[in-house]
Scaffold this active site. Structure first.
Site, PDB file in Angstrom:
ATOM      1  N   MET A 180     -23.908 -88.552  29.649  1.00 36.71           N
ATOM      2  CA  MET A 180     -23.360 -87.364  30.315  1.00 36.71           C
ATOM      3  C   MET A 180     -22.468 -87.805  31.467  1.00 36.71           C
ATOM      4  O   MET A 180     -22.478 -87.240  32.564  1.00 36.71           O
ATOM      5  CB  MET A 180     -24.497 -86.442  30.759  1.00 36.71           C
ATOM      6  CG  MET A 180     -25.195 -85.847  29.521  1.00 36.71           C
ATOM      7  SD  MET A 180     -26.599 -84.789  29.854  1.00 36.71           S
ATOM      8  CE  MET A 180     -25.775 -83.334  30.462  1.00 36.71           C
ATOM      9  N   LYS A 181     -21.701 -88.823  31.156  1.00 37.64           N
ATOM     10  CA  LYS A 181     -20.718 -89.338  32.103  1.00 37.64           C
ATOM     11  C   LYS A 181     -19.338 -89.125  31.496  1.00 37.64           C
ATOM     12  O   LYS A 181     -19.212 -88.918  30.277  1.00 37.64           O
ATOM     13  CB  LYS A 181     -20.987 -90.819  32.384  1.00 37.64           C
ATOM     14  CG  LYS A 181     -22.342 -91.033  33.086  1.00 37.64           C
ATOM     15  CD  LYS A 181     -22.767 -92.482  33.158  1.00 37.64           C
ATOM     16  CE  LYS A 181     -24.148 -92.602  33.830  1.00 37.64           C
ATOM     17  NZ  LYS A 181     -24.741 -93.932  33.686  1.00 37.64           N
ATOM     18  N   HIS A 214     -26.115 -85.893  35.003  1.00 31.56           N
ATOM     19  CA  HIS A 214     -25.726 -87.122  35.713  1.00 31.56           C
ATOM     20  C   HIS A 214     -24.693 -87.851  34.872  1.00 31.56           C
ATOM     21  O   HIS A 214     -25.004 -88.186  33.727  1.00 31.56           O
ATOM     22  CB  HIS A 214     -26.958 -87.999  35.912  1.00 31.56           C
ATOM     23  CG  HIS A 214     -26.651 -89.373  36.434  1.00 31.56           C
ATOM     24  ND1 HIS A 214     -26.458 -89.635  37.767  1.00 31.56           N
ATOM     25  CD2 HIS A 214     -26.493 -90.568  35.798  1.00 31.56           C
ATOM     26  CE1 HIS A 214     -26.235 -90.937  37.918  1.00 31.56           C
ATOM     27  NE2 HIS A 214     -26.234 -91.528  36.753  1.00 31.56           N
ATOM     28  N   ASN A 262     -20.802 -89.389  42.156  1.00 31.53           N
ATOM     29  CA  ASN A 262     -21.776 -90.478  42.216  1.00 31.53           C
ATOM     30  C   ASN A 262     -21.129 -91.728  42.827  1.00 31.53           C
ATOM     31  O   ASN A 262     -20.032 -92.119  42.412  1.00 31.53           O
ATOM     32  CB  ASN A 262     -22.227 -90.777  40.770  1.00 31.53           C
ATOM     33  CG  ASN A 262     -23.386 -91.736  40.686  1.00 31.53           C
ATOM     34  OD1 ASN A 262     -24.361 -91.607  41.414  1.00 31.53           O
ATOM     35  ND2 ASN A 262     -23.283 -92.707  39.788  1.00 31.53           N
ATOM     36  N   GLU A 263     -21.784 -92.290  43.810  1.00 30.68           N
ATOM     37  CA  GLU A 263     -21.381 -93.593  44.366  1.00 30.68           C
ATOM     38  C   GLU A 263     -19.941 -93.630  44.860  1.00 30.68           C
ATOM     39  O   GLU A 263     -19.175 -94.539  44.519  1.00 30.68           O
ATOM     40  CB  GLU A 263     -21.628 -94.706  43.336  1.00 30.68           C
ATOM     41  CG  GLU A 263     -23.078 -94.789  42.903  1.00 30.68           C
ATOM     42  CD  GLU A 263     -23.344 -95.823  41.809  1.00 30.68           C
ATOM     43  OE1 GLU A 263     -22.457 -96.639  41.543  1.00 30.68           O
ATOM     44  OE2 GLU A 263     -24.446 -95.794  41.226  1.00 30.68           O
ATOM     45  N   GLU A 368     -33.352 -92.479  40.268  1.00 30.91           N
ATOM     46  CA  GLU A 368     -33.187 -93.856  39.788  1.00 30.91           C
ATOM     47  C   GLU A 368     -34.202 -94.830  40.402  1.00 30.91           C
ATOM     48  O   GLU A 368     -33.856 -95.929  40.837  1.00 30.91           O
ATOM     49  CB  GLU A 368     -31.749 -94.336  40.040  1.00 30.91           C
ATOM     50  CG  GLU A 368     -30.725 -93.388  39.433  1.00 30.91           C
ATOM     51  CD  GLU A 368     -29.296 -93.876  39.506  1.00 30.91           C
ATOM     52  OE1 GLU A 368     -29.076 -95.091  39.570  1.00 30.91           O
ATOM     53  OE2 GLU A 368     -28.388 -93.014  39.491  1.00 30.91           O
ATOM     54  N   TRP A 415     -36.091 -94.683  36.721  1.00 29.42           N
ATOM     55  CA  TRP A 415     -34.945 -95.111  35.910  1.00 29.42           C
ATOM     56  C   TRP A 415     -35.395 -96.029  34.768  1.00 29.42           C
ATOM     57  O   TRP A 415     -35.119 -97.223  34.753  1.00 29.42           O
ATOM     58  CB  TRP A 415     -33.880 -95.792  36.777  1.00 29.42           C
ATOM     59  CG  TRP A 415     -32.490 -95.671  36.191  1.00 29.42           C
ATOM     60  CD1 TRP A 415     -31.710 -96.690  35.708  1.00 29.42           C
ATOM     61  CD2 TRP A 415     -31.703 -94.484  36.038  1.00 29.42           C
ATOM     62  NE1 TRP A 415     -30.505 -96.202  35.254  1.00 29.42           N
ATOM     63  CE2 TRP A 415     -30.473 -94.841  35.442  1.00 29.42           C
ATOM     64  CE3 TRP A 415     -31.922 -93.121  36.330  1.00 29.42           C
ATOM     65  CZ2 TRP A 415     -29.466 -93.917  35.146  1.00 29.42           C
ATOM     66  CZ3 TRP A 415     -30.917 -92.210  36.031  1.00 29.42           C
ATOM     67  CH2 TRP A 415     -29.718 -92.619  35.452  1.00 29.42           C
TER      68      TRP A 415
HETATM   69  O1  9MR Z   1     -28.742 -97.647  33.393  1.00 30.91           O
HETATM   70  C1  9MR Z   1     -27.467 -97.163  32.995  1.00 30.91           C
HETATM   71  C2  9MR Z   1     -26.909 -98.040  31.888  1.00 30.91           C
HETATM   72  O2  9MR Z   1     -27.719 -97.960  30.752  1.00 30.91           O
HETATM   73  C3  9MR Z   1     -25.493 -97.609  31.574  1.00 30.91           C
HETATM   74  O3  9MR Z   1     -24.927 -98.508  30.645  1.00 30.91           O
HETATM   75  C4  9MR Z   1     -24.647 -97.577  32.816  1.00 30.91           C
HETATM   76  C5  9MR Z   1     -23.253 -97.074  32.533  1.00 30.91           C
HETATM   77  O4  9MR Z   1     -23.246 -95.752  32.077  1.00 30.91           O
HETATM   78  O5  9MR Z   1     -25.244 -96.746  33.791  1.00 30.91           O
HETATM   79  C6  9MR Z   1     -26.528 -97.166  34.173  1.00 30.91           C
HETATM   80  O6  9MR Z   1     -27.048 -96.285  35.124  1.00 30.91           O
HETATM   81  C7  9MR Z   1     -26.453 -96.314  36.405  1.00 30.91           C
HETATM   82  C8  9MR Z   1     -26.470 -94.916  36.963  1.00 30.91           C
HETATM   83  O7  9MR Z   1     -25.797 -94.048  36.076  1.00 30.91           O
HETATM   84  C9  9MR Z   1     -25.823 -94.861  38.330  1.00 30.91           C
HETATM   85  N1  9MR Z   1     -26.457 -95.781  39.230  1.00 30.91           N
HETATM   86  C10 9MR Z   1     -26.565 -97.152  38.758  1.00 30.91           C
HETATM   87  C11 9MR Z   1     -27.237 -97.181  37.392  1.00 30.91           C
HETATM   88  C12 9MR Z   1     -27.373 -98.611  36.908  1.00 30.91           C
HETATM   89  O8  9MR Z   1     -26.132 -99.170  36.705  1.00 30.91           O
END
Ligand code: 9MR
Length: 455
Positions: A180-181, A214, A262-263, A368, A415
């Site tokens: 969902m990105k 998210h 985010n971030e 997370e 997470w």
């Molecule tokens: O854990 C997630 C990983 O499986 C995905 O490949 C990655 C990219 O979409 O995102 C990771 O999750 C991140 C989260 O969305 C934002 N904060 C950092 C997390 C770890 O990278």
């Protein structure tokens, strides 16, 4: 005088040459005997992935030549001669067993021994002797005043299975791990793909599980076509607005909350805004605009700002609160990612995230959560000592969250489910055990820590 010395040397020289020549002569008086070396008994053990009461024993004895290997499974009874392949041994009764491999050749005998702890309340054999939770409380029920979340994938919810069963049993909220990105939902210009996102959201709705969205805007999950956007800045902004409005509208009434941005904060000194494509094309105001569009698309949806190192880095925390303050009524809550260690950051710094959020009247999402047990990469397995320290940190985090006023509570999201699934292994390049479940789905002491924090 000199002459006399030379004469003496010449006198003993023949004798000296005789000794040298005898020493270098080969002595050949029979067959060459090579002594037999002891072989060193060694074995690996693991727990069967299909039966948590079955131990898999793999004879890894080091050495050559003839030897025999015998097992003592520690259950009484006679030794069992090792057979080729992996030995499968069932342990049905609780207790501590000493498994031994005894290896013998003509030079003698060596032994390798390992301890096995079986605890039915922990689900069978305790991995590395670390027994899991003995608590029968179910997380989501025990945490009556907030959602306990975890991540999932469309492939998992589509196929069901043990993973998804566990998710449904213990957790009351889900977050999509990566589907969902923007890179997944808006993969190319003019095209949306909500197939995976729909599966996750529908799974939540059908099972009465809260869905947290998210993340709409994240520099790390921005598709290349957006990073290399060919149109004008104004066209870029229209595109971003269309993406946010389309997505938030699609899940209106189904998704309780979104991480809109985010971030956005850089780790560099002074913690400025990250120089993402969104900042470059739309200016610092891009954050506010994104929240505005999300709010308009679904006024009932809770909007969060989510970022990491909120506890460990006070300057970044301050930068986050600055953004949050600038958003006024457009924001409902703070998502503090909790990628932390068993011994860091301090309780006071975690508390400061909660205090700052509560003092602003906002909702808090401890998002997370994973707690590294091996941040220094000096452990090869999760020891009982480290597992207990990790448990204590879980308890600390949960206690802080559970102690905030009811109106500020929302969710605490872990997470990942099982240690073997954590993103941290790839990220740091070494093993860790940061979650609450083992690979065999048994609960770790960390689970007890979570429950303890609720008391
Ligand atoms: O854990 C997630 C990983 O499986 C995905 O490949 C990655 C990219 O979409 O995102 C990771 O999750 C991140 C989260 O969305 C934002 N904060 C950092 C997390 C770890 O990278």
């Amino acid at each position: 005088m000199k002459f006399k010395n030379l004469f003496n040397i010449l006198k003993v020289l023949p004798l000296f040459l005789l000794i040298i020549s005898c020493g270098s002569e080969e002595v050949n008086d029979g067959p060459i005997i090579i002594p037999v070396a002891k072989v060193q008994a060694a074995f690996n053990m693991s727990i069967s992935s299909t039966d948590p009461n079955v131990l898999l024993l793999d004879n890894r004895t080091v050495g050559t030549g003839d030897f025999t290997s015998k097992w003592d499974f520690g259950k009484g009874g006679s030794f069992v001669l090792d057979q080729p392949g992996i030995e499968e041994v069932r342990y049905d009764t609780d207790g501590t067993f000493s498994v031994r491999l005894i290896v013998e050749n003509s030079a003698g005998l060596t032994v390798d021994a390992k301890t096995v702890i079986v605890d039915s309340k922990s689900g069978g054999i305790c991995p590395n002797g670390v027994c899991g939770s003995t608590n029968s409380s179910i997380l989501k029920d025990a945490a009556a005043t907030f959602f306990v979340g975890n991540i999932t994938r469309s492939s998992r919810v589509n196929s069901g299975g043990k993973h998804t069963e566990l998710l449904k049993t213990y957790f009351s909220s889900i977050t999509s791990e990566y589907e969902m990105k923007m890179d997944r939902m808006h993969p190319s210009e003019g095209n949306f793909d909500f197939t995976a996102a729909d599966a996750i959201v529908n799974f939540g709705v059908e099972n009465g599980i809260n869905v947290h969205g998210h993340a709409l805007i994240w520099h790390n999950a921005t598709p290349d076509w957006v990073k290399n956007f060919s149109g004008s800045d104004a066209e870029f902004e229209v595109m971003v607005k269309n993406y946010i409005v389309t997505t938030v509208t699609r899940y209106k009434g189904k998704i309780a909350s979104w991480d809109v941005v985010n971030e956005a904060i850089d780790d560099g000194s002074g913690n400025p805004l990250r120089n993402s494509i969104f900042k470059q094309k739309m200016g610092d105001d891009y954050i506010k605009k994104c929240y505005q569009w999300a709010r308009e698309a679904d006024p009932d949806c809770l909007l969060f700002y989510n970022d990491y190192n909120m506890a460990s880095t006070p300057s970044k925390r301050a930068a986050m609160f600055k953004i949050v303050d600038s958003l006024g009524d457009l924001i409902d809550g703070v998502g503090a990612q909790m990628h932390i260690n068993y011994n860091f950051p301090s309780k006071a710094n975690i508390q400061a995230v909660a205090d700052g959020t509560v003092s602003r009247g906002l909702k808090l999402h401890f998002a997370e959560l994973d707690i590294r047990a091996n941040p220094d990469n000096n452990q090869t397995s999760l020891t009982a000592e480290r597992a207990n320290l990790q448990k204590a940190k879980f308890a600390e985090v949960v206690k802080i969250y559970n102690s905030i006023p009811l109106e500020n509570k929302y969710a605490l999201t872990v997470w990942g489910l099982r240690d073997n699934e954590t993103w941290l292994t790839d990220f740091w390049g070494h093993i860790d055990w940061p979650l609450m479940f083992n690979e065999d789905y048994s609960k770790k002491p960390a689970y007890d820590g979570f429950i303890e924090g609720l008391q």
